[in-house]
Design a protein around this motif. Structure first.
Motif, PDB file in Angstrom:
ATOM      1  N   UNK A   3      12.744  18.644  50.290  1.00 61.68           N
ATOM      2  CA  UNK A   3      11.983  17.632  49.571  1.00 61.68           C
ATOM      3  C   UNK A   3      12.869  16.422  49.294  1.00 61.68           C
ATOM      4  N   UNK A   4      12.234  15.320  48.911  1.00 62.78           N
ATOM      5  CA  UNK A   4      12.975  14.119  48.556  1.00 62.78           C
ATOM      6  C   UNK A   4      13.863  14.384  47.347  1.00 62.78           C
ATOM      7  N   UNK A   5      13.357  15.168  46.402  1.00 61.66           N
ATOM      8  CA  UNK A   5      14.145  15.493  45.222  1.00 61.66           C
ATOM      9  C   UNK A   5      15.422  16.228  45.574  1.00 61.66           C
ATOM     10  N   UNK A  98       8.821  15.919  44.858  1.00 54.53           N
ATOM     11  CA  UNK A  98       8.510  17.087  45.686  1.00 54.53           C
ATOM     12  C   UNK A  98       7.998  16.720  47.077  1.00 54.53           C
ATOM     13  N   UNK A  99       7.828  15.429  47.357  1.00 57.76           N
ATOM     14  CA  UNK A  99       7.344  14.987  48.664  1.00 57.76           C
ATOM     15  C   UNK A  99       8.346  15.370  49.751  1.00 57.76           C
ATOM     16  N   UNK A 101      10.802  15.252  52.828  1.00 59.11           N
ATOM     17  CA  UNK A 101      11.575  14.156  53.424  1.00 59.11           C
ATOM     18  C   UNK A 101      10.923  13.687  54.719  1.00 59.11           C
ATOM     19  N   UNK A 102      10.376  14.636  55.481  1.00 65.00           N
ATOM     20  CA  UNK A 102       9.736  14.282  56.754  1.00 65.00           C
ATOM     21  C   UNK A 102       8.589  13.300  56.537  1.00 65.00           C
ATOM     22  N   UNK A 103       7.879  13.414  55.408  1.00 62.82           N
ATOM     23  CA  UNK A 103       6.777  12.492  55.122  1.00 62.82           C
ATOM     24  C   UNK A 103       7.314  11.061  55.009  1.00 62.82           C
ATOM     25  N   UNK A 104       8.400  10.896  54.275  1.00 61.88           N
ATOM     26  CA  UNK A 104       8.996   9.561  54.120  1.00 61.88           C
ATOM     27  C   UNK A 104       9.531   9.047  55.452  1.00 61.88           C
ATOM     28  N   UNK A 131       4.984   9.547  39.693  1.00 62.81           N
ATOM     29  CA  UNK A 131       3.973  10.606  39.763  1.00 62.81           C
ATOM     30  C   UNK A 131       3.111  10.542  41.022  1.00 62.81           C
ATOM     31  N   UNK A 132       2.909   9.341  41.571  1.00 64.19           N
ATOM     32  CA  UNK A 132       2.156   9.212  42.816  1.00 64.19           C
ATOM     33  C   UNK A 132       2.773   8.092  43.655  1.00 64.19           C
TER      34      UNK A 132
END
Length: 306
Positions: A3-5, A98-99, A101-104, A131-132
């Motif tokens: 995740x990004x976090x 929680x997004x 990393x691949x999404x970014x 939050x979003x």
């Protein structure tokens, strides 16, 4: 899948910016406190847009690559609408920790590939937790020594011309809202606009007196030209292109639907108009926008109107 976090702010920045090629307009790219962009004209065209999750895109309707393309396209189109050449994008990204990393990464792939169509570089930006998802994109452009093409130059006697697809994004959104995904051409148009990036140069070659990006609906945007120029614009629906794929509500979508990022211009009556542009009306003395000689019931997009 991390995740990004887990990756952290600076790890994410490195992961994303390492993938961004820098064009000749960038003297200093990502990695310092600010980017340095060349401005050979001595003037800089600047525009900015926000995309808010749930308002401008939904992740269950659009993938990150498409969202990135859309974010870049709507800003690049605004620079083109000034008769300028886009040079640099700055991107602010607010995203939940929680997004994946691949999404970014896919988001930035879309940003980068859309920029390549105009020789533009993503030169920097910022990443924060939120939050979003929110995207804040700033685009810079170069006029190349020419005057800007604005909304205020239309004159009585000018022709009103349009370029690019209109109404497709609106029709695609309506399909998605009704739980449908066909015709796929319309849904794809909503997910990813396809601005004709040559429109600015073409409009300048025609001697355009006014030019803008059709983002909030053709009639509403023509109203901006009419108000800024102190004229009336008269639209003839018999001349308005309404593709069959738009269905029975096609004319409504073309006249009031936004987010296709086509272009509308006013040009002198003797202008040599390329076949890629369509005459849809005329500029006369008066005020406002008329459709077939009367008022049109319906409105374009307004962020603060339900």
């Amino acid at each position: 899948m991390s995740s990004i976090g887990e990756l952290g702010e600076f790890g994410l920045i490195t992961r994303l910016t390492d993938r961004l090629p820098q064009g000749p307009a960038v003297e200093l790219g990502p990695g310092d406190d600010a980017a340095v962009a060349r401005a050979p004209d001595g003037r800089v065209v600047a525009t900015t847009d926000l995309l808010v999750e749930g308002r401008h895109f939904r992740r269950d309707w659009s993938g990150p690559y498409e969202i990135g393309c859309k974010a870049a396209a709507q800003n690049l189109a605004d620079v083109i609408a000034m008769g300028a050449r886009p040079t640099v994008l700055l991107v602010g990204l607010a995203v939940p920790a929680e997004t994946p990393v691949e999404w970014a990464e896919q988001l930035y792939a879309g940003l980068g590939e859309e920029c390549e169509m105009t020789g533009t570089s993503v030169a920097g930006g910022d990443v924060v937790a939120a939050p979003r998802i929110l995207l804040a994109v700033t685009a810079l452009g170069d006029l190349g020594g020419e005057p800007p093409l604005t909304r205020s130059g239309a004159r009585p006697g000018d022709l009103v011309v349009v370029r690019g697809r209109l109404g497709h994004s609106s029709a695609g959104l309506e399909l998605l809202e009704n739980g449908r995904d066909e015709p796929a051409e319309l849904v794809e148009a909503h997910r990813r606009p396809r601005p004709p990036y040559t429109a600015g140069a073409e409009a300048r070659a025609m001697g355009a007196t006014a030019l803008l990006d059709v983002s909030d609906g053709l009639l509403q945007d023509l109203g901006h030209i009419a108000k800024a120029s102190g004229v009336r614009i008269e639209v003839d629906t018999a001349e308005v292109p309404v593709p069959a794929v738009l269905g029975p509500g096609g004319l409504r979508h073309v006249l009031t639907g936004g987010e296709d990022h086509g272009f509308a211009a006013t040009v002198p009556p003797g202008a040599a108009i390329p076949s890629s542009w369509t005459v849809v009306g005329r500029v006369t003395e008066g005020a406002g926008v008329l459709v077939d000689g009367g008022a049109y019931r319906g409105a374009g997009w307004d962020h603060f109107r339900d």
